[in-house]
Design a protein around this motif. Structure first.
Motif, PDB file in Angstrom:
ATOM      1  N   LEU A 131      -2.090   4.054  -1.877  1.00 36.15           N
ATOM      2  CA  LEU A 131      -2.661   4.446  -1.062  1.00 36.15           C
ATOM      3  C   LEU A 131      -3.831   5.225  -1.407  1.00 36.15           C
ATOM      4  O   LEU A 131      -4.185   5.812  -2.270  1.00 36.15           O
ATOM      5  N   PRO A 132      -4.908   4.832  -0.394  1.00 34.72           N
ATOM      6  CA  PRO A 132      -6.266   5.472  -0.944  1.00 34.72           C
ATOM      7  C   PRO A 132      -6.331   6.978  -1.162  1.00 34.72           C
ATOM      8  O   PRO A 132      -5.974   7.622  -0.087  1.00 34.72           O
ATOM      9  N   GLY A 133      -6.861   7.417  -2.028  1.00 37.84           N
ATOM     10  CA  GLY A 133      -6.788   8.803  -2.364  1.00 37.84           C
ATOM     11  C   GLY A 133      -5.678   9.603  -3.033  1.00 37.84           C
ATOM     12  O   GLY A 133      -5.365  10.723  -3.067  1.00 37.84           O
ATOM     13  N   LYS A 134      -4.379   8.625  -3.044  1.00 38.35           N
ATOM     14  CA  LYS A 134      -3.228   9.322  -3.324  1.00 38.35           C
ATOM     15  C   LYS A 134      -3.305   9.878  -4.540  1.00 38.35           C
ATOM     16  O   LYS A 134      -2.764  11.107  -5.008  1.00 38.35           O
ATOM     17  N   ALA A 135      -4.102   9.178  -5.480  1.00 41.06           N
ATOM     18  CA  ALA A 135      -3.883   9.631  -6.948  1.00 41.06           C
ATOM     19  C   ALA A 135      -4.747  11.026  -7.147  1.00 41.06           C
ATOM     20  O   ALA A 135      -4.228  11.794  -7.702  1.00 41.06           O
TER      21      ALA A 135
ATOM     22  N   LEU B  61       0.840  -1.280  -0.116  1.00 45.36           N
ATOM     23  CA  LEU B  61      -0.027   0.031  -0.046  1.00 45.36           C
ATOM     24  C   LEU B  61       0.687   1.213  -0.067  1.00 45.36           C
ATOM     25  O   LEU B  61       0.505   2.606  -0.298  1.00 45.36           O
ATOM     26  N   LEU B  62       1.980   1.025   0.491  1.00 45.02           N
ATOM     27  CA  LEU B  62       3.036   2.328   0.601  1.00 45.02           C
ATOM     28  C   LEU B  62       3.723   2.646  -0.781  1.00 45.02           C
ATOM     29  O   LEU B  62       4.456   3.566  -0.744  1.00 45.02           O
TER      30      LEU B  62
ATOM     31  N   VAL C  50       1.002  14.134   3.408  1.00 45.93           N
ATOM     32  CA  VAL C  50      -0.441  14.212   4.018  1.00 45.93           C
ATOM     33  C   VAL C  50      -0.590  12.868   4.963  1.00 45.93           C
ATOM     34  O   VAL C  50      -1.284  13.011   6.068  1.00 45.93           O
ATOM     35  N   PHE C  51      -0.419  11.792   4.265  1.00 49.48           N
ATOM     36  CA  PHE C  51      -0.678  10.563   5.183  1.00 49.48           C
ATOM     37  C   PHE C  51       0.246  10.776   6.322  1.00 49.48           C
ATOM     38  O   PHE C  51      -0.035  10.026   7.386  1.00 49.48           O
ATOM     39  N   ALA C  52       1.400  11.094   6.164  1.00 53.09           N
ATOM     40  CA  ALA C  52       2.241  11.026   7.223  1.00 53.09           C
ATOM     41  C   ALA C  52       1.739  12.132   8.362  1.00 53.09           C
ATOM     42  O   ALA C  52       2.120  11.667   9.560  1.00 53.09           O
ATOM     43  N   ILE C  53       1.492  13.209   7.955  1.00 49.85           N
ATOM     44  CA  ILE C  53       0.745  14.013   9.073  1.00 49.85           C
ATOM     45  C   ILE C  53      -0.435  13.389   9.656  1.00 49.85           C
ATOM     46  O   ILE C  53      -0.846  13.645  10.971  1.00 49.85           O
ATOM     47  N   VAL C  54      -1.082  12.628   8.988  1.00 48.99           N
ATOM     48  CA  VAL C  54      -2.274  11.908   9.617  1.00 48.99           C
ATOM     49  C   VAL C  54      -1.785  11.197  10.929  1.00 48.99           C
ATOM     50  O   VAL C  54      -2.153  10.982  11.862  1.00 48.99           O
ATOM     51  N   VAL C  55      -0.681  10.352  10.734  1.00 49.32           N
ATOM     52  CA  VAL C  55       0.034   9.455  11.519  1.00 49.32           C
ATOM     53  C   VAL C  55       0.549  10.156  12.774  1.00 49.32           C
ATOM     54  O   VAL C  55       0.148  10.045  13.894  1.00 49.32           O
ATOM     55  N   TYR C  56       0.964  11.324  12.452  1.00 50.19           N
ATOM     56  CA  TYR C  56       1.428  12.422  13.582  1.00 50.19           C
ATOM     57  C   TYR C  56       0.116  12.860  14.287  1.00 50.19           C
ATOM     58  O   TYR C  56       0.209  12.921  15.538  1.00 50.19           O
ATOM     59  N   TRP C  57      -0.550  13.240  13.467  1.00 50.55           N
ATOM     60  CA  TRP C  57      -2.100  13.770  14.187  1.00 50.55           C
ATOM     61  C   TRP C  57      -2.530  12.658  15.419  1.00 50.55           C
ATOM     62  O   TRP C  57      -3.070  13.002  16.326  1.00 50.55           O
TER      63      TRP C  57
END
Length: 246
Positions: free
Chosen positions: A125-129, A119-120, A165-172
């Motif tokens: 990743l969902p929404g990445k495109a 997925l990485l 963006v996905f990394a920010i979600v993990v941090y959040w």
């Protein structure tokens, strides 16, 4: 009998809402597709017309969240007058706003990426495109308007920004500060640093090295205690360098 597109969307949303509630209350492993379908008021077999597996259903949740965040961002009043950093900030905020009501569900299901490393990679990743396409469009607009230096690899950079963006979600998800102020600060510093690099043309010099570091080390950096200090220092340095240019 064929059903309308609006009814299909409604059914999909009902399934996702039911999945969120069940997974939060009883866990991912204990939740079955049959339970989700019945909680949504649909037939046991109907769920498979929308999602072939529980994993695909969870990924569908994130795909929908990203789509809604993009739609909300593009409807922002005065967005056309926003600078690049303001646009990026608004989109990151919109993603977190969409996920906030289901934060516990997000925390439970983020393990899917760890268990499925494919997925990485690429645009899986969902929404990445969708994120990548929007970021690339904004970069092109900023370049055409002379807001940033010419960038020869906007597509690659846009993909890395989607990963960000996905990394920010993990941090959040790990942020325990009041009103997630640490996440807000991290986002402001990191996006400010990125835009300074784009304005100065430094991003072009980093090239492949920058891509490697962002893709492979960003998640580790965001989890480290010195991430905010490092980003703040780098941003101040680039800002001073820009002001010193004749």
């Amino acid at each position: 009998m064929r059903i309308s597109k609006s009814q299909q969307d409604k059914n999909q949303r009902q399934l996702l809402a039911a999945a969120v509630e069940l997974i939060v209350s009883q866990g991912y492993e204990r939740t079955t597709m049959k339970q989700i379908a019945r909680a949504a008021g649909l037939g046991d077999a109907t769920i498979y017309k929308y999602f072939p597996s529980k994993e695909k259903l969870v990924l569908g949740y994130y795909e929908l969240a990203v789509r809604e965040a993009l739609a909300q961002t593009l409807k922002t009043k005065g967005l056309a007058d926003y600078g690049l950093q303001e646009r990026l900030q608004r989109l990151v905020d919109a993603v977190l706003e969409c996920l906030l009501p289901d934060r516990e569900f997000v925390a439970i299901t983020r393990g899917l990426a760890r268990d499925n490393p494919l997925l990485l990679l690429g645009d899986a990743l969902p929404g990445k495109a969708a994120l990548k396409a929007q970021f690339e469009a904004w970069l092109a607009e900023a370049e055409a308007a002379g807001q940033i230096a010419a960038c020869g690899f906007k597509g690659l950079l846009a993909g890395l920004m989607a990963d960000y963006v996905f990394a920010i979600v993990v941090y959040w998800l790990q942020d325990e500060s009041a009103e997630f102020s640490d996440t807000t600060q991290l986002t402001d510093l990191s996006l400010g640093l990125l835009v300074l690099m784009l304005e100065s043309g430094l991003i072009n010099k980093l090239g492949e090295l920058g891509g490697f570091l962002l893709r492979n080390q960003l998640a580790r950096l965001l989890q480290g205690g010195g991430a905010l200090e490092l980003l703040s220092l780098a941003r101040r340095g680039l800002g001073a360098a820009r002001e010193a240019r004749p």
